[in-house]
Design a protein around this motif. Structure first.
Motif, PDB file in Angstrom:
ATOM      1  N   LEU A  81      70.458   1.281  14.612  1.00 45.26           N
ATOM      2  CA  LEU A  81      69.790   2.165  13.643  1.00 45.26           C
ATOM      3  C   LEU A  81      70.127   1.660  12.237  1.00 45.26           C
ATOM      4  O   LEU A  81      71.302   1.552  11.870  1.00 45.26           O
ATOM      5  CB  LEU A  81      70.279   3.618  13.812  1.00 45.26           C
ATOM      6  N   ILE A  82      69.085   1.386  11.414  1.00 42.46           N
ATOM      7  CA  ILE A  82      69.297   0.799  10.083  1.00 42.46           C
ATOM      8  C   ILE A  82      69.269   1.875   8.993  1.00 42.46           C
ATOM      9  O   ILE A  82      70.212   2.002   8.216  1.00 42.46           O
ATOM     10  CB  ILE A  82      68.242  -0.286   9.786  1.00 42.46           C
ATOM     11  N   ARG A  83      68.168   2.639   8.927  1.00 38.00           N
ATOM     12  CA  ARG A  83      68.054   3.639   7.861  1.00 38.00           C
ATOM     13  C   ARG A  83      66.983   4.674   8.202  1.00 38.00           C
ATOM     14  O   ARG A  83      66.203   4.491   9.139  1.00 38.00           O
ATOM     15  CB  ARG A  83      67.711   2.979   6.530  1.00 38.00           C
ATOM     16  N   ASN A  84      66.966   5.724   7.403  1.00 37.48           N
ATOM     17  CA  ASN A  84      65.908   6.737   7.482  1.00 37.48           C
ATOM     18  C   ASN A  84      64.895   6.420   6.387  1.00 37.48           C
ATOM     19  O   ASN A  84      65.219   6.419   5.206  1.00 37.48           O
ATOM     20  CB  ASN A  84      66.492   8.144   7.268  1.00 37.48           C
ATOM     21  N   LYS A  85      63.639   6.140   6.785  1.00 34.19           N
ATOM     22  CA  LYS A  85      62.632   5.715   5.825  1.00 34.19           C
ATOM     23  C   LYS A  85      62.216   6.826   4.863  1.00 34.19           C
ATOM     24  O   LYS A  85      61.771   6.543   3.748  1.00 34.19           O
ATOM     25  CB  LYS A  85      61.390   5.215   6.561  1.00 34.19           C
ATOM     26  N   SER A  86      62.365   8.075   5.269  1.00 34.76           N
ATOM     27  CA  SER A  86      61.826   9.183   4.466  1.00 34.76           C
ATOM     28  C   SER A  86      62.899   9.984   3.730  1.00 34.76           C
ATOM     29  O   SER A  86      62.582  10.971   3.070  1.00 34.76           O
ATOM     30  CB  SER A  86      61.033  10.145   5.366  1.00 34.76           C
ATOM     31  N   ALA A  87      64.180   9.599   3.854  1.00 32.65           N
ATOM     32  CA  ALA A  87      65.259  10.367   3.208  1.00 32.65           C
ATOM     33  C   ALA A  87      66.045   9.470   2.267  1.00 32.65           C
ATOM     34  O   ALA A  87      66.300   8.299   2.559  1.00 32.65           O
ATOM     35  CB  ALA A  87      66.194  10.968   4.257  1.00 32.65           C
ATOM     36  N   THR A  88      66.432  10.026   1.123  1.00 34.50           N
ATOM     37  CA  THR A  88      67.244   9.281   0.157  1.00 34.50           C
ATOM     38  C   THR A  88      68.711   9.370   0.544  1.00 34.50           C
ATOM     39  O   THR A  88      69.112  10.173   1.395  1.00 34.50           O
ATOM     40  CB  THR A  88      67.066   9.864  -1.259  1.00 34.50           C
ATOM     41  N   GLU A  89      69.509   8.533  -0.127  1.00 30.82           N
ATOM     42  CA  GLU A  89      70.959   8.555   0.130  1.00 30.82           C
ATOM     43  C   GLU A  89      71.560   9.916  -0.211  1.00 30.82           C
ATOM     44  O   GLU A  89      72.423  10.416   0.517  1.00 30.82           O
ATOM     45  CB  GLU A  89      71.646   7.457  -0.688  1.00 30.82           C
ATOM     46  N   ASN A  90      71.115  10.521  -1.323  1.00 29.94           N
ATOM     47  CA  ASN A  90      71.632  11.839  -1.721  1.00 29.94           C
ATOM     48  C   ASN A  90      71.298  12.894  -0.675  1.00 29.94           C
ATOM     49  O   ASN A  90      72.114  13.776  -0.392  1.00 29.94           O
ATOM     50  CB  ASN A  90      71.070  12.257  -3.080  1.00 29.94           C
ATOM     51  N   GLU A  91      70.086  12.798  -0.104  1.00 29.45           N
ATOM     52  CA  GLU A  91      69.703  13.761   0.938  1.00 29.45           C
ATOM     53  C   GLU A  91      70.558  13.566   2.187  1.00 29.45           C
ATOM     54  O   GLU A  91      70.969  14.536   2.832  1.00 29.45           O
ATOM     55  CB  GLU A  91      68.222  13.609   1.265  1.00 29.45           C
ATOM     56  N   ILE A  92      70.795  12.317   2.541  1.00 27.17           N
ATOM     57  CA  ILE A  92      71.629  12.029   3.716  1.00 27.17           C
ATOM     58  C   ILE A  92      73.050  12.557   3.501  1.00 27.17           C
ATOM     59  O   ILE A  92      73.663  13.141   4.409  1.00 27.17           O
ATOM     60  CB  ILE A  92      71.667  10.513   4.001  1.00 27.17           C
ATOM     61  N   MET A  93      73.578  12.385   2.272  1.00 27.93           N
ATOM     62  CA  MET A  93      74.951  12.793   1.980  1.00 27.93           C
ATOM     63  C   MET A  93      75.068  14.266   1.584  1.00 27.93           C
ATOM     64  O   MET A  93      76.168  14.770   1.381  1.00 27.93           O
ATOM     65  CB  MET A  93      75.526  11.921   0.851  1.00 27.93           C
ATOM     66  N   GLY A  94      73.922  14.940   1.472  1.00 28.51           N
ATOM     67  CA  GLY A  94      73.969  16.365   1.111  1.00 28.51           C
ATOM     68  C   GLY A  94      74.335  16.603  -0.331  1.00 28.51           C
ATOM     69  O   GLY A  94      74.921  17.648  -0.664  1.00 28.51           O
ATOM     70  N   ARG A  95      74.003  15.629  -1.201  1.00 24.79           N
ATOM     71  CA  ARG A  95      74.298  15.782  -2.630  1.00 24.79           C
ATOM     72  C   ARG A  95      73.060  16.304  -3.350  1.00 24.79           C
ATOM     73  O   ARG A  95      71.939  15.971  -2.956  1.00 24.79           O
ATOM     74  CB  ARG A  95      74.733  14.438  -3.230  1.00 24.79           C
ATOM     75  N   PRO A  96      73.248  17.104  -4.425  1.00 23.01           N
ATOM     76  CA  PRO A  96      72.099  17.643  -5.146  1.00 23.01           C
ATOM     77  C   PRO A  96      71.330  16.545  -5.878  1.00 23.01           C
ATOM     78  O   PRO A  96      71.882  15.517  -6.222  1.00 23.01           O
ATOM     79  CB  PRO A  96      72.725  18.632  -6.138  1.00 23.01           C
TER      80      PRO A  96
END
Length: 666
Positions: free
Chosen positions: A651-666
């Protein structure tokens, strides 16, 4: 007293809710509850009113008027309605006697509006020819005058069925009383709440009553003449009872004295006073008469005994006494303005005999009466004593008070009442302590439950708390993740144990936060191994996506954890597999929620056969994710211990989510 602040809290909670009150009190910086009989600083009430205006976005005059209305209802609900109803038969009498009510409530350690340490407001009312009134309001506090229309308006509507309008016609620094206080003059106009039909019926019935009375009076006058004419004939002619006419019967009911109708009450006064001076001074032992120059003309025997200077007729009263309430200058004109108020005098220490120097000063409370014919003022009073202790402090006795004076009974009754109030205060304090303890207990309970829910799923923990047996559950499809630290064994061999603990704690804190972000369940940690599951204990169709996003977050989070040996970021391996499991609680001491089945073994193999900083997927996990906007690369067939050849992916990455979204940052 706390009664005022409790009322304000009740108003906010009732009309705007508990959350609004909590927000308001936090901004005001005050406690959540108030003891009814406890004295609080006046600033607390002022802070609450100020913050209420800001939080509710309402002008101060509106807030205070609403508070006035609610305070009246609050007093009624608290048992003061009977006391308030008896103040007067109309609005004028009601307002006229408010000061007297304040004096009595103050005397009984209650104050109608404001705390005992402060002076209660004073009221003076004047009637106008057009039926309106001018209400004079005096207070130590500025800006609270708008409470008055709320209270008076509510009382007028409830007690006298009239609506009133009150507007300020004058607002000045008050000069009539000592000190700088607010003096507000309200114009009060009244409107009776009678419907037109009822008002007409009332008017016509009143006219009929007047006409009937005139006819009765004429008939009675005729009968009186007839009786006088035949008086000699009637006298002694018959010893048998004679049946009275209905007019004689009626006259006997509605007349008093010699043919006077009882349409109103006219007092009868003797031509001369049938009491001698000595009896008057003994019967009213606490009274004083003084003229316009404040020169004493007469004094009761008990007050002479306490203040011997009063035995010298002609001395000035203000040399021996000061006025405590109402706070007016010691002049006849000032006293006449507040003649309907109760007056409290206090003896001046410098004028008292030597034996009184160490005692508390005596206070007198009573009524002023202006005698127009003599151009003198009569002060009918009693010693202002609350308890037997105060009586003893002044070295006085019950015998010094006239037998007809209710002060005797009040002192004894108040002694019992003080004991009851002390008991009530103790109970209220205990109640408050229990409330605080209960609140703390609830907070600790929440902490305990949070700790328990961190170890077990909530529904499982609730079943165990209730003493129920938790049945094992089968989940047809879920996604399991394992991770571990690359070269963890070598790191342990080269570091102090505390460094390992700090490293793992730093890593696990980051991972634990991510479990909340992506709503997956943390099963356990063993050493450097971290295990989570999606779709257990609550089945969800997106279990694979949640775990995949969590795994991407783990790789990012691990870069922020330092290897204590090299100082570089640590590397982790992650393995994911999807399949069925059996889940249940094992053990009684430190029970654990465990997963069983081949799915667990394969997920563990995906992790152990993985590559550093990569997320290793089984073919079943790939099937769940391949159409879900994830970038996945094929690894190919590999030999898996105990499973043989398996086709796997990265698994490389999520194409539709940003790093902040993945990390739960605002």
């Amino acid at each position: 007293y706390g009664f005022i602040n409790t009322c304000l809290k009740s108003l906010v909670v009732e009309k705007y809710g508990e959350e609004t009150w909590e927000k308001l009190r936090l901004q005001a910086g005050v406690q959540d509850s108030f003891l009814t009989f406890e004295v609080y600083k006046d600033e607390i009430t002022m802070q609450l009113v100020d913050k209420a205006c800001k939080v509710l976005g309402v002008p101060a005059d509106i807030v205070l008027r609403e508070f006035g209305k609610y305070f009246f209802e609050f007093c009624k609900r608290s048992g003061y309605d009977h006391m308030l109803r008896t103040l007067g038969g109309n609005l004028y009498e009601f307002i006229e006697n408010l000061d007297a009510l304040h004096s009595y409530l103050f005397w009984f350690c209650f104050v109608f509006f404001f705390p005992q340490e402060m002076n209660a407001p004073s009221f003076r009312v004047e009637k106008n020819e057009d039926g309106s009134m001018h209400l004079h309001y005096y207070s130590d506090r500025r800006g609270l005058c708008h409470i008055v229309p709320g209270i008076i308006g509510a009382a007028a509507l409830d007690f006298f069925n009239i609506e009133i309008s009150m507007k300020i016609v004058n607002q000045t620094e008050e000069e009539e009383r000592t000190g700088k206080k607010e003096h507000i003059v309200f114009l009060v106009t009244q409107t009776p709440l009678f419907p037109c039909k009822e008002r007409n019926e009332f008017s016509s019935s009143s006219q009929c009553l007047v006409d009937s009375e005139k006819q009765i009076e004429k008939q009675l006058n005729k009968e009186d003449l007839e009786k006088a004419k035949n008086a000699n004939e009637d006298r002694g002619n018959s010893v048998c009872p004679v049946k009275k006419s209905h007019w004689k019967t009626l006259r006997g009911i509605i007349t008093l004295g010699k043919g006077k109708l009882l349409r109103g009450f006219d007092p009868v006064y003797p031509k001369s006073l049938w009491i001698d001076t000595k009896t008057f001074c003994n019967g009213l032992p606490f009274h004083m008469v003084f003229d316009k120059e404040l020169k004493v003309k007469q004094a009761g025997v008990s007050i002479q005994k306490i203040v011997p200077g009063l035995q010298t007729m002609g001395i000035c009263l203000d040399q021996y006494f000061r006025i405590i309430h109402p706070e007016v200058p010691f002049t006849i004109s000032s006293i006449q303005k507040f003649i309907n108020s109760q007056f409290v005098f206090q003896t001046r220490r410098e004028m008292m005999p030597e034996s009184w120097k160490e005692r508390p000063m005596l206070e007198l409370r009573g009524q002023m009466m202006w005698m127009e014919s003599l151009q003198c003022m009569l002060y009918l009073c009693s010693p202002l004593l609350r308890t037997l202790h105060e009586l003893e402090e002044r070295q006085m006795h019950i015998a010094d008070i006239a037998p007809h004076d209710v002060t005797r009974d009040l002192i004894l009754l108040n002694q019992q009442r003080l004991a009851e109030m002390e008991l009530s205060n103790q109970l209220e304090r205990k109640k408050e302590e229990l409330r605080i303890l209960s609140k703390h207990l609830e907070e600790e309970k929440k902490k305990t439950e949070a700790l328990l829910y961190a170890m077990l799923p909530q529904h499982v923990a609730n079943q165990l708390k209730e003493g129920k047996r938790v049945e094992a559950g089968e989940f047809k499809e879920c996604t399991i993740l394992f991770s571990d630290v690359v070269t963890f064994t070598n790191i342990c061999a080269q570091c102090e144990p505390i460094q390992i603990v700090l490293m793992l704690n730093s890593m696990y804190l980051r991972f634990d936060r991510l479990t909340t972000v992506h709503d997956v369940y943390k099963v356990e940690t063993i050493g450097d191994a971290y295990m989570v599951v999606g779709g257990v204990p609550v089945p969800v169709p997106t279990h694979a996506e949640r775990v995949a996003n969590f795994a991407l977050g783990m790789i990012m989070a691990a870069k922020g954890v330092q290897n204590p040996v090299s100082g570089n970021p640590i590397q982790i391996r992650v393995g994911i597999h999807t399949g069925p499991v059996l889940a249940g609680v094992v053990g009684e001491k430190m029970p654990r929620y465990c997963l069983f089945g081949d799915t667990v073994n394969i997920a563990s193999r995906m992790e152990s056969h993985g590559v550093p900083s990569k997320i290793h997927l089984s073919s079943s996990a790939y099937q769940c994710l391949k159409y879900k906007n994830f970038e996945i690369t094929e690894r190919g067939e590999i030999e898996v211990k105990g499973k043989g050849k398996m086709h796997t992916y990265f698994l490389i990455r999520n194409k539709s989510a940003t790093e902040n979204e993945i990390m739960g940052r605002p």
